[in-house]
Each structure stands twice: as C-alpha cells, then as structure tokens.
Design a protein around this motif. Structure first.
Motif, PDB file in Angstrom:
ATOM      1  N   ILE A  42      39.604  42.575  32.243  1.00  0.00           N
ATOM      2  CA  ILE A  42      40.300  42.887  33.504  1.00  0.00           C
ATOM      3  C   ILE A  42      41.105  41.683  33.983  1.00  0.00           C
ATOM      4  O   ILE A  42      42.271  41.819  34.386  1.00  0.00           O
ATOM      5  CB  ILE A  42      39.290  43.348  34.585  1.00  0.00           C
ATOM      6  CG1 ILE A  42      38.728  44.719  34.208  1.00  0.00           C
ATOM      7  CG2 ILE A  42      39.954  43.398  35.964  1.00  0.00           C
ATOM      8  CD1 ILE A  42      37.607  45.207  35.097  1.00  0.00           C
ATOM      9  N   LEU A  43      40.506  40.503  33.943  1.00  0.00           N
ATOM     10  CA  LEU A  43      41.215  39.309  34.400  1.00  0.00           C
ATOM     11  C   LEU A  43      42.454  39.025  33.550  1.00  0.00           C
ATOM     12  O   LEU A  43      43.507  38.645  34.089  1.00  0.00           O
ATOM     13  CB  LEU A  43      40.275  38.100  34.396  1.00  0.00           C
ATOM     14  CG  LEU A  43      39.123  38.157  35.405  1.00  0.00           C
ATOM     15  CD1 LEU A  43      38.202  36.951  35.231  1.00  0.00           C
ATOM     16  CD2 LEU A  43      39.640  38.256  36.832  1.00  0.00           C
ATOM     17  N   HIS A  44      42.361  39.228  32.247  1.00  0.00           N
ATOM     18  CA  HIS A  44      43.529  39.026  31.395  1.00  0.00           C
ATOM     19  C   HIS A  44      44.595  40.083  31.662  1.00  0.00           C
ATOM     20  O   HIS A  44      45.796  39.797  31.610  1.00  0.00           O
ATOM     21  CB  HIS A  44      43.129  39.001  29.913  1.00  0.00           C
ATOM     22  CG  HIS A  44      42.534  37.703  29.498  1.00  0.00           C
ATOM     23  ND1 HIS A  44      41.194  37.552  29.260  1.00  0.00           N
ATOM     24  CD2 HIS A  44      43.094  36.474  29.322  1.00  0.00           C
ATOM     25  CE1 HIS A  44      40.948  36.288  28.931  1.00  0.00           C
ATOM     26  NE2 HIS A  44      42.086  35.616  28.968  1.00  0.00           N
ATOM     27  N   ASN A  45      44.165  41.299  31.957  1.00  0.00           N
ATOM     28  CA  ASN A  45      45.127  42.342  32.295  1.00  0.00           C
ATOM     29  C   ASN A  45      45.881  41.977  33.571  1.00  0.00           C
ATOM     30  O   ASN A  45      47.101  42.140  33.640  1.00  0.00           O
ATOM     31  CB  ASN A  45      44.420  43.687  32.465  1.00  0.00           C
ATOM     32  CG  ASN A  45      45.382  44.795  32.790  1.00  0.00           C
ATOM     33  OD1 ASN A  45      45.797  44.938  33.936  1.00  0.00           O
ATOM     34  ND2 ASN A  45      45.745  45.559  31.775  1.00  0.00           N
ATOM     35  N   ILE A  46      45.161  41.467  34.569  1.00  0.00           N
ATOM     36  CA  ILE A  46      45.804  41.057  35.816  1.00  0.00           C
ATOM     37  C   ILE A  46      46.748  39.888  35.563  1.00  0.00           C
ATOM     38  O   ILE A  46      47.863  39.847  36.090  1.00  0.00           O
ATOM     39  CB  ILE A  46      44.728  40.682  36.869  1.00  0.00           C
ATOM     40  CG1 ILE A  46      43.979  41.935  37.317  1.00  0.00           C
ATOM     41  CG2 ILE A  46      45.356  39.953  38.059  1.00  0.00           C
ATOM     42  CD1 ILE A  46      42.747  41.672  38.174  1.00  0.00           C
ATOM     43  N   GLU A  47      46.318  38.954  34.733  1.00  0.00           N
ATOM     44  CA  GLU A  47      47.114  37.761  34.458  1.00  0.00           C
ATOM     45  C   GLU A  47      48.377  38.074  33.654  1.00  0.00           C
ATOM     46  O   GLU A  47      49.451  37.547  33.949  1.00  0.00           O
ATOM     47  CB  GLU A  47      46.250  36.768  33.679  1.00  0.00           C
ATOM     48  CG  GLU A  47      46.992  35.511  33.233  1.00  0.00           C
ATOM     49  CD  GLU A  47      46.165  34.630  32.308  1.00  0.00           C
ATOM     50  OE1 GLU A  47      46.669  33.570  31.924  1.00  0.00           O
ATOM     51  OE2 GLU A  47      45.032  35.005  31.956  1.00  0.00           O
ATOM     52  N   LEU A  48      48.268  38.931  32.661  1.00  0.00           N
ATOM     53  CA  LEU A  48      49.344  39.075  31.682  1.00  0.00           C
ATOM     54  C   LEU A  48      50.222  40.311  31.868  1.00  0.00           C
ATOM     55  O   LEU A  48      51.282  40.392  31.247  1.00  0.00           O
ATOM     56  CB  LEU A  48      48.745  39.085  30.272  1.00  0.00           C
ATOM     57  CG  LEU A  48      47.963  37.812  29.897  1.00  0.00           C
ATOM     58  CD1 LEU A  48      47.277  38.002  28.555  1.00  0.00           C
ATOM     59  CD2 LEU A  48      48.873  36.598  29.900  1.00  0.00           C
ATOM     60  N   ASN A  49      49.801  41.263  32.682  1.00  0.00           N
ATOM     61  CA  ASN A  49      50.568  42.501  32.820  1.00  0.00           C
ATOM     62  C   ASN A  49      51.034  42.699  34.254  1.00  0.00           C
ATOM     63  O   ASN A  49      50.443  42.199  35.199  1.00  0.00           O
ATOM     64  CB  ASN A  49      49.717  43.709  32.403  1.00  0.00           C
ATOM     65  CG  ASN A  49      49.332  43.664  30.945  1.00  0.00           C
ATOM     66  OD1 ASN A  49      50.136  43.284  30.099  1.00  0.00           O
ATOM     67  ND2 ASN A  49      48.100  44.030  30.643  1.00  0.00           N
ATOM     68  N   GLU A  50      52.127  43.443  34.352  1.00  0.00           N
ATOM     69  CA  GLU A  50      52.595  43.861  35.663  1.00  0.00           C
ATOM     70  C   GLU A  50      51.827  45.124  36.027  1.00  0.00           C
ATOM     71  O   GLU A  50      51.846  46.106  35.287  1.00  0.00           O
ATOM     72  CB  GLU A  50      54.098  44.142  35.628  1.00  0.00           C
ATOM     73  CG  GLU A  50      54.955  42.906  35.435  1.00  0.00           C
ATOM     74  CD  GLU A  50      54.804  41.919  36.595  1.00  0.00           C
ATOM     75  OE1 GLU A  50      54.690  42.369  37.753  1.00  0.00           O
ATOM     76  OE2 GLU A  50      54.779  40.706  36.339  1.00  0.00           O
ATOM     77  N   ASN A  51      51.143  45.098  37.128  1.00  0.00           N
ATOM     78  CA  ASN A  51      50.343  46.228  37.555  1.00  0.00           C
ATOM     79  C   ASN A  51      50.835  46.735  38.901  1.00  0.00           C
ATOM     80  O   ASN A  51      51.353  45.971  39.711  1.00  0.00           O
ATOM     81  CB  ASN A  51      48.868  45.808  37.695  1.00  0.00           C
ATOM     82  CG  ASN A  51      48.252  45.418  36.373  1.00  0.00           C
ATOM     83  OD1 ASN A  51      48.066  46.250  35.505  1.00  0.00           O
ATOM     84  ND2 ASN A  51      47.932  44.137  36.202  1.00  0.00           N
ATOM     85  N   SER A  52      50.609  48.015  39.102  1.00  0.00           N
ATOM     86  CA  SER A  52      50.946  48.589  40.405  1.00  0.00           C
ATOM     87  C   SER A  52      49.830  48.275  41.391  1.00  0.00           C
ATOM     88  O   SER A  52      48.734  47.841  41.011  1.00  0.00           O
ATOM     89  CB  SER A  52      51.126  50.106  40.284  1.00  0.00           C
ATOM     90  OG  SER A  52      49.877  50.723  40.009  1.00  0.00           O
ATOM     91  N   GLN A  53      50.087  48.543  42.664  1.00  0.00           N
ATOM     92  CA  GLN A  53      49.061  48.322  43.676  1.00  0.00           C
ATOM     93  C   GLN A  53      47.839  49.191  43.380  1.00  0.00           C
ATOM     94  O   GLN A  53      46.709  48.746  43.520  1.00  0.00           O
ATOM     95  CB  GLN A  53      49.630  48.651  45.056  1.00  0.00           C
ATOM     96  CG  GLN A  53      48.710  48.306  46.187  1.00  0.00           C
ATOM     97  CD  GLN A  53      49.358  48.551  47.539  1.00  0.00           C
ATOM     98  OE1 GLN A  53      50.405  49.170  47.642  1.00  0.00           O
ATOM     99  NE2 GLN A  53      48.717  48.048  48.585  1.00  0.00           N
ATOM    100  N   TYR A  54      48.067  50.413  42.935  1.00  0.00           N
ATOM    101  CA  TYR A  54      46.973  51.320  42.578  1.00  0.00           C
ATOM    102  C   TYR A  54      46.141  50.736  41.426  1.00  0.00           C
ATOM    103  O   TYR A  54      44.915  50.800  41.442  1.00  0.00           O
ATOM    104  CB  TYR A  54      47.528  52.700  42.203  1.00  0.00           C
ATOM    105  CG  TYR A  54      46.461  53.667  41.772  1.00  0.00           C
ATOM    106  CD1 TYR A  54      45.640  54.287  42.702  1.00  0.00           C
ATOM    107  CD2 TYR A  54      46.264  53.942  40.414  1.00  0.00           C
ATOM    108  CE1 TYR A  54      44.638  55.165  42.311  1.00  0.00           C
ATOM    109  CE2 TYR A  54      45.261  54.822  40.010  1.00  0.00           C
ATOM    110  CZ  TYR A  54      44.462  55.428  40.958  1.00  0.00           C
ATOM    111  OH  TYR A  54      43.472  56.295  40.563  1.00  0.00           O
TER     112      TYR A  54
END
Length: 127
Positions: A42-54
């Motif tokens: 999860i932390l790598h996903n937050i760090e490396l990807n553009e995510n929506s607010q949802y």
C-alpha cells in the motif's frame, strides 16, 4: 481436598495447550510478516502511483485493518514466544510428561476394567 476425576484429561489438556501455543506462535509470525508485506504494498502504491481521493480513502481503511491484524498477531507472537522458549529448553520434560500421560491412561484403563476373583470360599458361605 480437591477431587480429580480423570488425571489423564488434565495432563492432556496441558500438553495440548503447549502444542497450541507453538502453532499459534508459528501462525502469528507468518501473519505479522504477511501484514508487513501488505503494508509495504500500500505504501509503495501511494508513493509511486497517482491515486484518486477515493483510492486514498480505500487504502487508508485497508491499511488500518492490516495494522490491526498485525498488532493482534504481534501480541499473540510475543505472548506465546515465552512459552515456546520454555518448551525448547525443556523438551525432555515435555517428553517425560507425554510418557507420563501414557502411563496414567494405562492405569486409568486398568482401574476402569477392574474385576476381582475370590480367593477363599467365604462368599459361598454368605449365599
């Protein structure tokens, strides 16, 4: 005086408890490690990807659940680690207890199937 009806049941319960602690410790270690890996994902996903607010909201709730599972696993691991350590230091004692359990069961079975053969004729006289 405390009445003990079935000694083998009590002894078996203690040995089962020890085995359960050993298995719980092993599973808790695996769970804690798995939860650590999921946290990193999860932390790598937050760090490396553009995510929506949802996406961030979902990841936050998921992370909370993962951290709670990890904490529970860690608590179990720490509590059972002391017992597992004692077990490693006392393998001979545990082996002796298992042998004792077998002997007690054998004695209980003999007592359960007890019969008596008269050695004198006194009972014939009473009939």
């Amino acid at each position: 005086m405390i009445e003990i009806v079935n000694c083998s049941t009590e002894l078996n319960a203690f040995l089962s408890f020890l085995r359960t602690c050993e298995e719980s410790n092993r599973l808790a270690i695996l769970t804690e490690n798995d939860m650590d890996r999921q946290t990193q994902d999860i932390l790598h996903n937050i760090e490396l990807n553009e995510n929506s607010q949802y996406d961030y909201i979902c990841q936050g709730f998921t992370l909370r659940d993962i951290r709670r599972k990890r904490r529970n696993a860690k608590d179990i691991k720490e509590a059972t680690a002391l017992i597992c350590s004692w077990m490693k230091e006392n393998r001979k004692v545990i082996s002796d207890l298992e042998r004792l359990l077998g002997d007690v069961r054998k004695q209980e079975k003999q007592a359960q199937n007890r019969s008596y053969t008269n050695r004198t004729g006194v009972m014939k006289k009473l009939k």
